[in-house]
Design an enzyme around this catalytic site. Structure first.
Site, PDB file in Angstrom:
ATOM      1  CG  ASP A 188      43.332  43.378  45.023  1.00  0.00           C
ATOM      2  OD1 ASP A 188      43.049  42.347  45.652  1.00  0.00           O
ATOM      3  OD2 ASP A 188      42.964  43.583  43.845  1.00  0.00           O
ATOM      4  CE  LYS A 237      43.458  33.141  45.758  1.00  0.00           C
ATOM      5  NZ  LYS A 237      42.403  33.802  46.542  1.00  0.00           N
ATOM      6  CB  ALA A 255      46.649  32.440  48.950  1.00  0.00           C
ATOM      7  CE1 TYR A 307      24.311  27.573  63.087  1.00  0.00           C
ATOM      8  CE2 TYR A 307      25.459  27.298  65.177  1.00  0.00           C
ATOM      9  CZ  TYR A 307      24.985  28.117  64.181  1.00  0.00           C
ATOM     10  OH  TYR A 307      25.188  29.458  64.255  1.00  0.00           O
ATOM     11  CG  ASP A 352      48.079  36.117  51.869  1.00  0.00           C
ATOM     12  OD1 ASP A 352      47.636  34.982  51.587  1.00  0.00           O
ATOM     13  OD2 ASP A 352      47.639  37.157  51.356  1.00  0.00           O
TER      14      ASP A 352
HETATM   15  N1  F0G Z   1      45.776  36.723  49.497  1.00  0.00           N
HETATM   16  C1  F0G Z   1      46.245  36.480  48.263  1.00  0.00           C
HETATM   17  C2  F0G Z   1      47.703  36.375  48.027  1.00  0.00           C
HETATM   18  C3  F0G Z   1      45.351  36.338  47.196  1.00  0.00           C
HETATM   19  O1  F0G Z   1      45.810  36.101  45.962  1.00  0.00           O
HETATM   20  C4  F0G Z   1      43.955  36.446  47.442  1.00  0.00           C
HETATM   21  C5  F0G Z   1      42.982  36.309  46.356  1.00  0.00           C
HETATM   22  C6  F0G Z   1      43.525  36.690  48.763  1.00  0.00           C
HETATM   23  C7  F0G Z   1      44.474  36.817  49.768  1.00  0.00           C
HETATM   24  C8  F0G Z   1      42.069  36.816  49.123  1.00  0.00           C
HETATM   25  O2  F0G Z   1      41.501  35.578  49.188  1.00  0.00           O
HETATM   26  O3  F0G Z   1      39.771  35.650  47.382  1.00  0.00           O
HETATM   27  O4  F0G Z   1      39.720  33.905  49.183  1.00  0.00           O
HETATM   28  O5  F0G Z   1      39.156  36.246  49.710  1.00  0.00           O
HETATM   29  N2  F0G Z   1      43.296  36.323  45.130  1.00  0.00           N
HETATM   30  C9  F0G Z   1      42.439  36.114  43.975  1.00  0.00           C
HETATM   31  C10 F0G Z   1      43.210  36.348  42.693  1.00  0.00           C
HETATM   32  C11 F0G Z   1      41.130  36.804  44.043  1.00  0.00           C
HETATM   33  O6  F0G Z   1      42.565  36.360  41.614  1.00  0.00           O
HETATM   34  O7  F0G Z   1      44.429  36.501  42.729  1.00  0.00           O
HETATM   35  P1  F0G Z   1      39.946  35.339  48.840  1.00  0.00           P
END
Ligand code: F0G
Length: 455
Positions: free
Chosen positions: A120, A253, A212, A67, A210
């Site tokens: 979004d 991603k 990702a 934990y 960001d």
């Molecule tokens: N930022 C970016 C640029 C993203 O593309 C996503 C998610 C997120 C943040 C949120 O991350 O899903 O781990 O909470 N994109 C997915 C898509 C859902 O289909 O483009 P998450």
């Protein structure tokens, strides 16, 4: 060719056209409501849908599920610190949890975030924290057909104007999204990022990435930014992280895992405040809503994702699919990025008005023709109609995203998609528009019900 061979396989669901017609009627023409076993090639998203490597599965077996103070956390922390240079790493269950924690800590009511384009969920979390999300994409992003390499850039002049403008005191942070998913998966150049970082420093506003798709961004930098020819994607990525004060990461991603994410921070006082929320809502700071094995799998995924052989083959797959689409007579958002290609449905289906959802119509047709699932990014996602179904606002472009899960589909799967695109484009005149029969006030594309209109 793909720089890996296949060790475990999963059968693809094979369906008949009649079964797909029945399925589509049952879900009221909303592809989100299909069962995954009704889909042959699922290009809905590249998020959490990748294939793990043998080394990741092995790392998972070594996961420590304590934990508190798990060995997995310390391995994960070391890898993430080395990549990002941020001393404070808070694991979270996915990207949007990092968004919620950071924004509820740094954004008061009326706080403003500036970005090349907010994804979004990022926008939603800014707004839920009482803030205002402002997108400042560069002007080149408006031209879908040009092959300018860095259409994901922020507009530096508008950024500067905002930082000097009357609302400057309300600007809580700048967020650079790498690559710019909301802007068609287009990359940000290192030059643009460095200039944005300099403006942020000058105006004492924190800069967050960001991140990702940080590795895919880095790959495109090494291909298209002259100063970075011959630099490795890993070195580009490290430099990008160093330019910022922290990052929000969805590891689903470019962590190449099914679940996970993190918040990376430099500021110890901010970290303390975020950690309080982390404990209350995600989990103890050494697991943050994840299992120990997830942390080990992320650490291994982050080591694999900047491999140039992997990134090259991913870029080639996207380029291959882009060629198939163009050969079928379908324009795409140029140039193709790595995580997806975006079809210009508005141009393909000029007989369907924006509020009759050409992107969605194309999505339904690709499913009927070949069991392919994709996602509309047009007026169903961004538009609004009055009670008669007449348009109030429409999206700037009617696009359809075909996202590419990592290491999941081979080039022959993409050839199948190409054949379906060709058949669909040939019969484009027979594709009907759609009408909303049930909708919801927020994120309506997830829940709405539609029906085809007579041609
Ligand atoms: N930022 C970016 C640029 C993203 O593309 C996503 C998610 C997120 C943040 C949120 O991350 O899903 O781990 O909470 N994109 C997915 C898509 C859902 O289909 O483009 P998450």
């Amino acid at each position: 060719m793909e720089p890996y061979r296949i060790k475990a396989v999963e059968p693809l669901p094979m369906t008949t056209r009649a079964q797909r017609e029945t399925a589509l009627q049952r879900v009221h023409y909303n592809l989100f409501a299909l069962r995954a076993d009704e889909i042959t090639i699922d290009l809905l998203t590249d998020s959490g849908t990748g294939a793990l490597s043998a080394a990741q599965w092995a790392a998972g077996m070594a996961g420590d599920e304590s934990y508190a103070g798990s060995r997995s956390f310390y391995r994960f922390q070391e890898v993430v610190r080395e990549l990002t240079s941020y001393p404070h790493i808070l694991p979270v269950h996915q990207g949007r949890a990092a968004e919620r924690i950071l924004f509820s800590t740094l954004l008061g009511p009326g706080g403003i975030t500036l970005s090349n384009t907010h994804f979004d969920t990022t926008r939603a979390n800014v707004e839920l924290s009482g803030g205002q999300a402002v997108d400042l994409p560069c002007s080149q992003a408006q031209d879908l057909d040009s092959d300018e390499p860095f259409k994901g850039n922020i507009d530096l002049q508008r950024l500067k104007d905002a930082l000097c403008g009357p609302d400057a005191s309300r600007i809580a942070m700048v967020i650079m999204t790498l690559t710019n998913n909301g802007g068609g998966g287009q990359p940000v150049s290192m030059d643009n990022l460095a200039r944005a970082a300099a403006l942020c420093r000058e105006h004492e506003v924190p800069l967050f990435l960001d991140a990702a798709r940080f590795a895919e961004n880095a790959w495109l930098v090494t291909r298209h930014e002259p100063a970075y020819q011959g630099v490795s994607p890993r070195e580009v990525a490290e430099e990008a992280f160093r330019l910022a004060d922290g990052c929000l990461m969805s590891a689903k991603k470019d962590g190449i895992v099914h679940i996970g994410g993190f918040l990376g921070l430099r500021d110890p006082a901010l970290t303390e405040r975020c950690r309080l929320l982390l404990v209350a809502t995600e989990g103890f700071p050494t697991y943050g809503g994840l299992a120990g094995r997830d942390l080990d799998m992320i650490a291994q995924g982050l080591a694999e994702v900047t491999d140039p052989h992997y990134l090259r083959s991913r870029a080639e797959a996207a380029r291959h699919l882009a060629c198939l689409a163009r050969n079928a007579g379908i324009s795409i958002l140029e140039p193709p990025g790595l995580h997806a290609i975006y079809l210009n449905a508005g141009r393909l289906l000029p007989h369907i008005a924006p509020h009759r959802f050409p992107g969605h119509a194309l999505a339904c047709q690709l499913y009927l023709e070949g069991g392919i699932r994709s996602v509309e990014l047009g007026s169903l996602y961004l538009g609004k109609e009055d009670e008669n179904g007449d348009p109030v606002t429409t999206a700037p472009f009617e696009l359809l995203r075909l996202a590419l899960p990592r290491r999941t589909y081979t080039l022959s799967h993409l050839n199948h998609v190409g054949e379906v695109l060709a058949r669909t484009a040939k019969n484009r005149d027979k594709i009907p528009g759609y009408r909303l029969v049930r909708s919801s006030p927020v994120l309506r594309h997830f829940h709405s019900e539609l029906e085809p209109l007579p041609l």
